[in-house]
Design a protein around this motif. Structure first.
Motif, PDB file in Angstrom:
ATOM      1  N   ILE A 244       0.275 -20.370 -24.271  1.00 16.62           N
ATOM      2  CA  ILE A 244       1.630 -20.503 -24.102  1.00 16.62           C
ATOM      3  C   ILE A 244       2.302 -19.107 -23.305  1.00 16.62           C
ATOM      4  O   ILE A 244       2.708 -19.441 -22.182  1.00 16.62           O
ATOM      5  CB  ILE A 244       2.513 -20.669 -25.150  1.00 16.62           C
ATOM      6  N   LEU A 245       1.943 -18.072 -23.979  1.00 21.07           N
ATOM      7  CA  LEU A 245       2.400 -16.844 -23.159  1.00 21.07           C
ATOM      8  C   LEU A 245       1.392 -16.647 -21.836  1.00 21.07           C
ATOM      9  O   LEU A 245       2.268 -16.162 -20.759  1.00 21.07           O
ATOM     10  CB  LEU A 245       1.953 -15.607 -23.911  1.00 21.07           C
ATOM     11  N   ALA A 246       0.314 -17.217 -21.740  1.00 23.37           N
ATOM     12  CA  ALA A 246      -0.501 -16.908 -20.500  1.00 23.37           C
ATOM     13  C   ALA A 246       0.126 -18.021 -19.334  1.00 23.37           C
ATOM     14  O   ALA A 246       0.178 -17.737 -18.213  1.00 23.37           O
ATOM     15  CB  ALA A 246      -2.013 -17.202 -20.896  1.00 23.37           C
ATOM     16  N   ILE A 247       0.472 -19.194 -19.995  1.00 25.17           N
ATOM     17  CA  ILE A 247       1.148 -19.929 -18.796  1.00 25.17           C
ATOM     18  C   ILE A 247       2.351 -19.494 -18.327  1.00 25.17           C
ATOM     19  O   ILE A 247       2.619 -19.664 -17.061  1.00 25.17           O
ATOM     20  CB  ILE A 247       1.410 -21.502 -19.492  1.00 25.17           C
ATOM     21  N   ILE A 248       3.106 -19.029 -19.112  1.00 26.98           N
ATOM     22  CA  ILE A 248       4.413 -18.374 -18.541  1.00 26.98           C
ATOM     23  C   ILE A 248       4.381 -17.138 -17.781  1.00 26.98           C
ATOM     24  O   ILE A 248       4.803 -17.081 -16.778  1.00 26.98           O
ATOM     25  CB  ILE A 248       5.204 -17.783 -19.922  1.00 26.98           C
ATOM     26  N   GLU A 249       3.249 -16.289 -17.906  1.00 28.22           N
ATOM     27  CA  GLU A 249       2.769 -15.092 -17.169  1.00 28.22           C
ATOM     28  C   GLU A 249       2.168 -15.610 -15.849  1.00 28.22           C
ATOM     29  O   GLU A 249       2.872 -15.211 -14.776  1.00 28.22           O
ATOM     30  CB  GLU A 249       1.801 -14.366 -17.941  1.00 28.22           C
ATOM     31  N   GLY A 250       1.476 -16.866 -15.915  1.00 27.28           N
ATOM     32  CA  GLY A 250       1.003 -17.081 -14.695  1.00 27.28           C
ATOM     33  C   GLY A 250       2.022 -17.935 -13.782  1.00 27.28           C
ATOM     34  O   GLY A 250       2.044 -17.618 -12.598  1.00 27.28           O
ATOM     35  N   ILE A 251       3.053 -18.372 -14.387  1.00 25.50           N
ATOM     36  CA  ILE A 251       4.185 -19.248 -13.637  1.00 25.50           C
ATOM     37  C   ILE A 251       5.270 -18.210 -13.024  1.00 25.50           C
ATOM     38  O   ILE A 251       5.681 -18.185 -12.011  1.00 25.50           O
ATOM     39  CB  ILE A 251       4.704 -20.140 -14.420  1.00 25.50           C
ATOM     40  N   THR A 252       5.498 -17.240 -14.044  1.00 24.75           N
ATOM     41  CA  THR A 252       6.674 -16.179 -13.668  1.00 24.75           C
ATOM     42  C   THR A 252       6.317 -15.170 -12.930  1.00 24.75           C
ATOM     43  O   THR A 252       7.241 -14.425 -12.460  1.00 24.75           O
ATOM     44  CB  THR A 252       7.334 -16.197 -15.008  1.00 24.75           C
ATOM     45  N   GLU A 253       5.004 -14.596 -13.202  1.00 25.84           N
ATOM     46  CA  GLU A 253       4.816 -13.289 -12.559  1.00 25.84           C
ATOM     47  C   GLU A 253       5.069 -12.924 -11.063  1.00 25.84           C
ATOM     48  O   GLU A 253       5.756 -12.128 -10.431  1.00 25.84           O
ATOM     49  CB  GLU A 253       3.274 -12.807 -12.881  1.00 25.84           C
ATOM     50  N   PHE A 254       4.971 -14.315 -10.282  1.00 25.20           N
ATOM     51  CA  PHE A 254       4.998 -14.128  -8.709  1.00 25.20           C
ATOM     52  C   PHE A 254       6.414 -14.669  -8.341  1.00 25.20           C
ATOM     53  O   PHE A 254       6.660 -15.009  -7.209  1.00 25.20           O
ATOM     54  CB  PHE A 254       3.833 -14.837  -8.161  1.00 25.20           C
ATOM     55  N   LEU A 255       7.249 -15.387  -9.365  1.00 22.98           N
ATOM     56  CA  LEU A 255       8.320 -15.908  -9.057  1.00 22.98           C
ATOM     57  C   LEU A 255       9.543 -14.889  -9.103  1.00 22.98           C
ATOM     58  O   LEU A 255       9.307 -14.170 -10.121  1.00 22.98           O
ATOM     59  CB  LEU A 255       8.681 -17.072  -9.821  1.00 22.98           C
ATOM     60  N   PRO A 256      10.634 -15.271  -8.681  1.00 29.70           N
ATOM     61  CA  PRO A 256      11.745 -14.204  -8.656  1.00 29.70           C
ATOM     62  C   PRO A 256      12.652 -14.371 -10.107  1.00 29.70           C
ATOM     63  O   PRO A 256      13.803 -14.505  -9.657  1.00 29.70           O
ATOM     64  CB  PRO A 256      12.518 -14.352  -7.400  1.00 29.70           C
TER      65      PRO A 256
END
Length: 264
Positions: free
Chosen positions: A8-20
């Motif tokens: 779950i945390l990895a999915i969140i990281e993958g989605i949100t790291e490059f989004l504002p």
């Protein structure tokens, strides 16, 4: 931390790291609801899985990374402000990271700014990194430093800063992605060094969880980056602005209602 929580945390990281939208804010919310204890390994995990996200940028923009030596010099110049201020203000940053309210307020303020970004900066003429001067790269680097305040969003600060310096939406987003590589590598290296200096050792089971998290973050970040560029060109920042405001207000309500949020 078990594999499901890491997933779950990895999915969140993958989605949100490059989004504002601030990966920090989303990590805090998700870890709190899953009841993840903020121990040294969990804190390490949330930083190290950025390596997977970094790799996705290098893979997607492989040719751009080997375009010219000038490209690396500009990234280095843009990276310098965060490197210097990160060392000088490390204690202050750690203190701010302990405040969930800081994250919530930053989400809301950043969201309001994103509502107007498309109107303020809609006439960019610099279409890729080759047109970015060293001075402009340095200025973008200073904008990125705003993300040292939890909840601001590294990508959001650098993208808006780039647009304010006459980059197009696409060019600003891509430069932000490229700048993430040295920035996140440095953050990961420092976190690993701190982890070992504090006397901790990564066990074989923890190493497997880290590897698993990086693979998931890599796959999700690949999809997020490709989707974000297309979405940004078509719709702009307004929807991200509203999203940040809603998430920030929810976080504020949880804090005021006495909900304890584990800080990563």
């Amino acid at each position: 931390m078990d594999y499901f929580q890491a997933f779950i945390l990895a999915i969140i990281e993958g989605i949100t790291e490059f989004l504002p939208v601030s990966s920090t804010g989303h990590m805090i919310i998700a870890s709190s609801f899953m009841g993840i204890q903020a121990d040294p390994f969990v804190k390490l995990f949330t930083i190290v899985i950025q390596l997977g996200a970094i790799l996705s940028v290098v893979v997607l923009y492989f040719k751009r990374f080997f375009k010219s030596f000038d490209f690396y010099l500009k990234l280095f110049v843009a990276f310098l402000p965060a490197a210097c201020l990160g060392i000088l203000l490390s204690d202050l940053i750690d203190t701010m990271l302990e405040s969930a309210l800081t994250v919530a307020i930053s989400l809301v303020i950043g969201g309001v700014i994103l509502l107007f970004v498309d109107k303020w900066f809609n006439k960019g003429t610099l279409k890729d990194e080759s047109e970015v001067s060293y001075v402009t790269a340095l200025k973008i680097g200073f904008f990125q430093c705003l993300a040292m305040i939890p909840g601001v969003s590294r990508s959001g600060a650098s993208i808006v800063g780039g647009m304010g310096l006459n980059l197009t939406r696409k060019a600003a987003a891509e430069f932000s992605f490229f700048l993430a590589v040295p920035t996140m590598l440095a953050a990961t290296s420092k976190k690993l060094l701190d982890f070992y200096q504090e006397g901790h050792i990564i066990t074989s089971d923890q190493l497997k969880v880290l590897a698993f998290g990086n693979i998931i973050a890599f796959i999700v970040a690949m999809l997020a980056i490709k989707s974000f560029i297309g979405f940004l060109n078509k719709y702009g920042f307004k929807m991200f602005g509203w999203y940040r405001i809603v998430v920030g207000l929810i976080l504020i309500i949880l804090i005021l209602s006495g909900k304890t949020l584990e800080i990563l």
